[in-house]
Design an enzyme around this catalytic site. Sequence first.
Site, mmCIF file in Angstrom:
data_model
loop_
_atom_site.group_PDB
_atom_site.id
_atom_site.type_symbol
_atom_site.label_atom_id
_atom_site.label_comp_id
_atom_site.label_asym_id
_atom_site.label_seq_id
_atom_site.Cartn_x
_atom_site.Cartn_y
_atom_site.Cartn_z
ATOM 1 N N MET A 1 13.862 0.098 1.125
ATOM 2 C CA MET A 1 13.590 1.499 1.457
ATOM 3 C C MET A 1 14.885 2.210 1.830
ATOM 4 O O MET A 1 15.614 1.771 2.722
ATOM 5 C CB MET A 1 12.589 1.574 2.615
ATOM 6 C CG MET A 1 11.218 1.022 2.265
ATOM 7 S SD MET A 1 10.084 1.024 3.676
ATOM 8 C CE MET A 1 10.676 -0.418 4.588
ATOM 9 N N CYS B 1 11.834 4.232 -8.062
ATOM 10 C CA CYS B 1 12.077 5.345 -7.147
ATOM 11 C C CYS B 1 11.644 6.669 -7.785
ATOM 12 O O CYS B 1 12.111 7.022 -8.869
ATOM 13 C CB CYS B 1 13.550 5.419 -6.763
ATOM 14 S SG CYS B 1 13.924 6.821 -5.676
ATOM 15 N N LYS C 1 11.606 -3.976 -9.837
ATOM 16 C CA LYS C 1 10.523 -3.292 -9.134
ATOM 17 C C LYS C 1 10.233 -1.988 -9.871
ATOM 18 O O LYS C 1 11.157 -1.213 -10.159
ATOM 19 C CB LYS C 1 10.911 -2.991 -7.688
ATOM 20 C CG LYS C 1 9.783 -2.345 -6.881
ATOM 21 C CD LYS C 1 10.158 -2.233 -5.403
ATOM 22 C CE LYS C 1 8.956 -1.782 -4.573
ATOM 23 N NZ LYS C 1 8.688 -0.333 -4.714
ATOM 24 N N GLY D 1 2.038 -1.560 -2.283
ATOM 25 C CA GLY D 1 1.345 -0.292 -2.153
ATOM 26 C C GLY D 1 0.187 -0.354 -1.188
ATOM 27 O O GLY D 1 -0.829 -0.988 -1.472
ATOM 28 N N ASP D 2 0.345 0.269 -0.031
ATOM 29 C CA ASP D 2 -0.726 0.433 0.961
ATOM 30 C C ASP D 2 -1.106 -0.837 1.704
ATOM 31 O O ASP D 2 -2.111 -0.854 2.409
ATOM 32 C CB ASP D 2 -1.991 1.022 0.324
ATOM 33 C CG ASP D 2 -1.784 2.423 -0.225
ATOM 34 O OD1 ASP D 2 -0.766 3.040 0.126
ATOM 35 O OD2 ASP D 2 -2.639 2.882 -0.999
ATOM 36 N N GLY E 1 6.262 -2.188 2.768
ATOM 37 C CA GLY E 1 7.272 -1.166 3.012
ATOM 38 C C GLY E 1 7.002 -0.398 4.276
ATOM 39 O O GLY E 1 7.366 -0.801 5.370
ATOM 40 N N ARG E 2 6.301 0.728 4.149
ATOM 41 C CA ARG E 2 6.135 1.649 5.269
ATOM 42 C C ARG E 2 5.454 1.022 6.480
ATOM 43 O O ARG E 2 5.729 1.410 7.620
ATOM 44 C CB ARG E 2 5.368 2.891 4.795
ATOM 45 C CG ARG E 2 6.190 3.793 3.874
ATOM 46 C CD ARG E 2 5.381 4.921 3.297
ATOM 47 N NE ARG E 2 4.414 4.462 2.302
ATOM 48 C CZ ARG E 2 3.497 5.249 1.747
ATOM 49 N NH1 ARG E 2 3.414 6.514 2.100
ATOM 50 N NH2 ARG E 2 2.675 4.758 0.834
#
Length: 355
Positions: free
Chosen positions: A19, A102, A141, A205-206, A228-229
Amino acid sequence: MVKIGNIELGEFPLLLAPMEDVSDPPFRAVCKDNGADLMYTEFISSEGLIRDAIKSRQKLDIFPYERPVGIQIFGGDEEPMAMAAQIVETTNPDLLDINFGCPVKKVVCKGAGAGILKDIPKMVKLTAAVVNATRLPVTVKTRLGWDDNTKNIEEVAERLQDVGIQALTIHGRTRTQLYKGHADWTLIGKVKNNPRIKIPIFGNGDICTPEQTIAAREKFGVDGVMIGRAAIGYPWIFREIKHFMKTGEHLPPPTVLERVEVCKKHLRQSVSWKGDIVGILEMRRHYANYLKGLPHIKEFRQQLVTYKTLAEIEDVLDAIVSQYKDHIFERTSPPLAEQNFLPADNEKAGCNVYV
């Protein structure tokens, strides 16, 4: 045992996503402490490496405690990408990753990142150029496609495997979605279950709860997940997932003291790596996440993003521990719209939130 080249990652590895402005060595250190199996650097411009740009060169910094670690590059032209791969190899990472995912406009408009999803033959040529330029294992990725009309990830996976990549991470959104809506894991599962695919397939993802991780593995068969987040300000996500997968039980959430001690380590690593001024300034983006769930924290948070010395900031963090020493975080699961990776009983899943 999941392997990328000769790198053994365990039975179901948890990867830390690359990230921008987040996945630097200080952040990677606290994620490694808490169980991340493979981590990537922030993405690095191939053109920047060739120009010897200071920021790009600094992103090549990796440390022994991080291994295995991969360096991620991006670009839209074969020759600079190949040259960048050779530069990366001199720093001796465990692998090299290509960013074809990205969605940011300034990257996409150069035909890099997710911009390459408009030209799959060029994507294949760029990948082949990198694979042929280095002895490192090369991974990619990417996303499902450019938009809903071009979800060509099944073709992409086969063609990239054919030119030599050794693992593929798929983010379950298109470029036009950016980070909106919900990730669709259906096509990730189709890629993984394609009999032609022999390389590890990681889903992204999520993913922000242990239950979602297990659902992703059992329903879609992925070899691991990339987070990630959900890890920003909460590196404990890795250890919580691993504990739940092993025992079926949730770990208690980290205490205020644990949160502050990890935040301090992150801060000190940031200052050590970037210097006092930059290290303190760039750490400011992380405090809100570390302190999420603490009531009436605004005044403390304001001090953390105002003070300019390490000693002052650590005094504030100590005061937070003293003020909130009796606070107990409770786990809740706010409902999300039903998602494709949910368990068969359609139990609602949500990111860990502590209040």
